[in-house]
Design an enzyme around this catalytic site. Structure first.
Site, short mmCIF file in Angstrom:
data_model
loop_
_atom_site.label_atom_id
_atom_site.label_comp_id
_atom_site.label_asym_id
_atom_site.label_seq_id
_atom_site.Cartn_x
_atom_site.Cartn_y
_atom_site.Cartn_z
N GLU A 176 10.19 26.97 0.41
CA GLU A 176 10.31 28.23 -0.33
C GLU A 176 8.98 28.96 -0.24
O GLU A 176 7.92 28.33 -0.25
CB GLU A 176 10.66 27.96 -1.79
CG GLU A 176 10.69 29.25 -2.61
CD GLU A 176 11.28 29.11 -4.01
OE1 GLU A 176 11.25 27.99 -4.56
OE2 GLU A 176 11.76 30.12 -4.54
N CYS B 164 14.32 29.84 -6.17
CA CYS B 164 14.57 31.07 -6.93
C CYS B 164 14.42 32.32 -6.08
O CYS B 164 14.91 33.39 -6.44
CB CYS B 164 13.63 31.15 -8.12
SG CYS B 164 13.99 29.93 -9.38
N ASN C 138 21.56 29.01 -5.87
CA ASN C 138 20.46 28.06 -6.10
C ASN C 138 20.66 27.41 -7.46
O ASN C 138 21.45 26.49 -7.59
CB ASN C 138 19.12 28.78 -5.98
CG ASN C 138 17.96 27.85 -6.30
OD1 ASN C 138 17.94 26.73 -5.84
ND2 ASN C 138 17.01 28.31 -7.10
N GLU C 139 19.95 27.90 -8.46
CA GLU C 139 20.13 27.34 -9.80
C GLU C 139 20.98 28.32 -10.59
O GLU C 139 20.47 29.27 -11.17
CB GLU C 139 18.78 27.10 -10.46
CG GLU C 139 18.05 25.94 -9.82
CD GLU C 139 16.70 25.66 -10.45
OE1 GLU C 139 16.17 26.52 -11.19
OE2 GLU C 139 16.16 24.57 -10.19
O1 AHR Z 1 10.57 24.68 -6.65
C1 AHR Z 1 10.23 25.70 -7.50
C2 AHR Z 1 11.44 26.28 -8.23
O2 AHR Z 1 12.03 25.33 -9.05
C3 AHR Z 1 12.56 26.72 -7.35
O3 AHR Z 1 12.36 27.98 -6.85
C4 AHR Z 1 13.73 26.69 -8.27
O4 AHR Z 1 14.94 26.45 -7.60
C5 AHR Z 1 13.38 25.64 -9.28
O5 AHR Z 1 13.50 26.11 -10.57
#
Ligand code: AHR
Length: 653
Positions: A44, A239, A372-373
């Site tokens: 990321e 994220c 993602n989340e």
């Molecule tokens: O890894 C950092 C963050 O942690 C990621 O962007 C997210 O998916 C999680 O909350």
């Protein structure tokens, strides 16, 4: 140290009088296949992982598209911002004109990302789009400068470029600095101040990128990724998939095609964490989806893109303030088009673009994550629509759904059954949890449904409470958890530690797997754990028990966690043992079901006397695995395993 002694005393008390640690390894009952995707990577663009990190570009704001157009630049003399440049989606450029006096200068200086790291005698490729304004030709001088230098002449390298004519053209030159410095400045000057020049997309790359690609990646950082032998590469997050809001979500179509024309996007990690504000954190998308697929291919990892599920980030926005279902069609189309970009033949629209960019062969993408989340019922609602269309067009693509931001609790308990109902192939679980949690997770997957979706432990790291830094203890606990992944290889098909990278001068989140500055890299002890699992993954699980039970750190098991795999071709048995106690203890491995005595063996140990110890940029190899031969007596092996250690025992059968 005090802390260590205290914990040591507790472990002595806990384990005094414990049963013998005899592990029975059953070679007659070889178990599940360990999937090639088992140990992977999560990439990321957080902590300056892409621009300023893995992406080789050394110039910040190269196209003058940051909202403050000169951010990262110092202006000398007469420089004007223009906005009718040759690249439609990045229209800004600069005009360098007469400074008003022959003794003055016109030009620009770029500060890079926390400086520009350059190595003595290495080559750096400068490039620029340029044209003249009021003459047939003009000249620019390009320099690398050490502004902190005490030398009379702080210029490390210098060259000049003659610009011909009023049409935009690309010019390149090589700079070879005469010193190594981690915070150099790039300077571009008008050499003939009375003859103006227009400049756009001012860029500087090391020539020595990974595999020598122009627009390439930092070689030392890719080498670290390759060293793990990852089976899967998740991208672009995290994220960042959602951005701070929908306009700043990650849109893969903006990241492909001509690099100069990829529109800039804000990086959602710029303001969002712990008062660590980085107003200059943007995504140039120079490392876009093409570069990602190529990287995955070149390091032998299966690509696993994660796309936006048609939802705003639920942390940064009101969780239920989402688009209605009938407005997410474009998001689904983006997913279908990405599959075509990766795998479609060259007669398709997106397959043709891939070929145009240099890769006519498909990238053989097999997995796609949606969301993602995410949480609330809006997520399964949207995911169902994605699954319907993706399955209809590409039945072989395996779809990864999400179980929300936590490893348990209300959302997790709601989403897992929903993923089963929708027929997701894998479910992404995230756990950034403390030491106590890790100690209890050895058997986490032992009772998962064997007929449901498979597990993708897609983001995890041990966050020692109040000590959110990389440290040895965290790495040991991750190694312990991973014995449970391995033993349950029939249900756990993919895993990845997160986050992957962090720039020492620009991080928003820690711990992270690999730290770096402008010149150096630093493997954390967690990195070594990942590398050991990736390199000694094996092909199939071998049952390993102590008093008839798997070794999961359960009560009476003396803080031990263990698993075993067999490498079929090399006939090698690999036994991974983690001693989470602080005292060394004796263990015995009984290797049952082998015909002849074991030929030879070795142990690879990762140990440290100090649980909170960690490698640093200055001492990157302070803690690293050590290989030693072991003496074996027939089919049994007895040894002392050090306290707080991860040991791999390798037996040639
Ligand atoms: O890894 C950092 C963050 O942690 C990621 O962007 C997210 O998916 C999680 O909350």
């Amino acid at each position: 140290m005090k802390h260590h002694l205290l914990l040591g005393a507790i472990s002595v008390a806990l384990y005094a009088g414990a049963a013998d640690n005899v592990f029975n390894i059953d070679m007659d009952n070889i178990g599940a296949e360990v999937q090639p995707t088992m140990y992977g990577l999560f990439f990321e663009d957080i902590n300056f992982a892409a621009d300023g990190g893995l992406y080789g570009e050394l110039v910040k704001n190269r196209s003058f598209e940051f909202p403050q157009n000169f951010m990262g630049w110092n202006i000398l003399g007469n420089v004007t911002l223009m906005e009718d440049g040759p690249f439609e989606r990045n229209p800004h450029y600069v005009r360098l004109s007469y400074p008003g006096h022959p003794g003055r200068l016109t030009g620009l200086e770029n500060e890079g990302f926390f400086g520009i790291g350059v190595k003595q005698d290495n080559e750096y490729r400068f490039s620029v789009r340029a044209r003249t304004v009021d003459s047939d030709s003009t000249k620019i001088t390009v320099q690398l400068v050490d502004k902190s230098s005490k030398r009379t002449n702080p210029v490390l390298a210098s060259t000049s470029i003659t610009v011909h004519g009023k049409e935009w053209a690309k010019y390149t030159a090589i700079l070879r600095p005469d010193q190594t410095i981690d915070k150099a400045t790039l300077r571009v000057l008008l050499s003939k101040p009375e003859q103006s020049a227009d400049l756009e997309h001012i860029s500087l790359f090391p020539v020595d990128t990974w595999n020598g690609h122009e627009n390439g990646l930092r070689r030392d950082l890719v080498e670290m990724l390759a060293a793990i032998k990852p089976g899967v590469l998740r991208f672009p997050g995290g994220c960042i998939v959602e951005g701070a809001d929908l306009p700043t979500r990650y849109q893969w179509k903006n990241t492909v095609g001509e690099v100069e024309n990829r529109p800039l996007n804000e990086n959602r990690w710029n303001y969002c964490h712990n008062n660590r504000y980085y107003p200059d954190y943007f995504q140039s998308y120079g490392l876009g989806f093409y570069e990602y697929f190529l990287l995955a291919e070149e390091i032998g990892a299966s690509p696993l893109p994660i796309l936006n599920a048609g939802m705003k980030c639920q942390y940064q926005n009101r969780p239920d303030d989402q688009l209605p279902l009938d407005s997410i069609r474009q998001y689904i189309q983006d997913a279908l088009d990405l599959i075509e970009f990766a795998n479609g033949d060259t007669t398709t629209t997106w397959g043709a673009l891939r070929a145009d960019m240099g890769h006519p062969e498909p990238f053989n993408m097999k997995y796609l994550g949606i969301g993602n989340e995410q949480w609330t019922e809006i997520y399964p609602r949207n995911l169902e629509a994605f699954i319907k269309e993706i399955r209809a067009a590409y039945p072989d693509i395996k779809i990864v759904g999400s179980s929300g931001p936590k490893s348990d609790g209300k959302e997790f308990d709601y989403l897992w059954p929903e993923m089963t109902r929708l027929g997701a192939d894998l479910v992404d679980e995230h756990f950034y949890r403390p030491e106590e949690w890790f100690l209890k997770q050895g058997a986490r997957y032992d009772n998962y449904d064997r007929n449901g979706p498979k597990v993708f432990a897609g983001e995890y790291a041990c966050h020692i409470r109040d000590k959110k830094e990389n440290n040895f203890r965290a790495a040991i606990l991750e190694a312990a958890l991973m014995t449970g992944f391995e033993r349950n290889a029939d249900v756990v098909h993919m895993t990845s530690y997160a986050p992957l990278f962090a720039h020492v001068d620009g991080w928003q989140w820690r711990p992270d797997l690999i730290w770096f500055d402008n010149l150096n890299t630093m493997p954390t002890t967690s990195f070594h754990v990942q590398k050991l699992y990736g390199n000694y993954k094996g092909d199939n699980v071998v049952p390993l028990t102590m008093v008839g039970k798997p070794v999961t750190g359960a009560e009476g098991q003396n803080g031990l966690f263990a698993s075993a795999v067999i490498e079929k071709d090399s006939h090698r048995l690999i036994v991974k043992v983690v001693n989470t106690g602080y005292e060394s203890q004796e263990i015995t491995l009984n290797i049952n079901g082998v015909d002849s005595p074991i030929k030879s063996g070795k142990v690879i140990s990762l140990t440290s006397d100090e649980p909170m110890a960690e490698n640093t940029i200055g001492h990157p190899d302070m803690i690293k695995p050590v290989v030693s031969p072991i003496a074996i007596n027939g089919k049994d092996f007895t040894t002392m395993i050090p306290g707080n250690s991860f040991c791999l025992y390798l037996f040639d059968l």
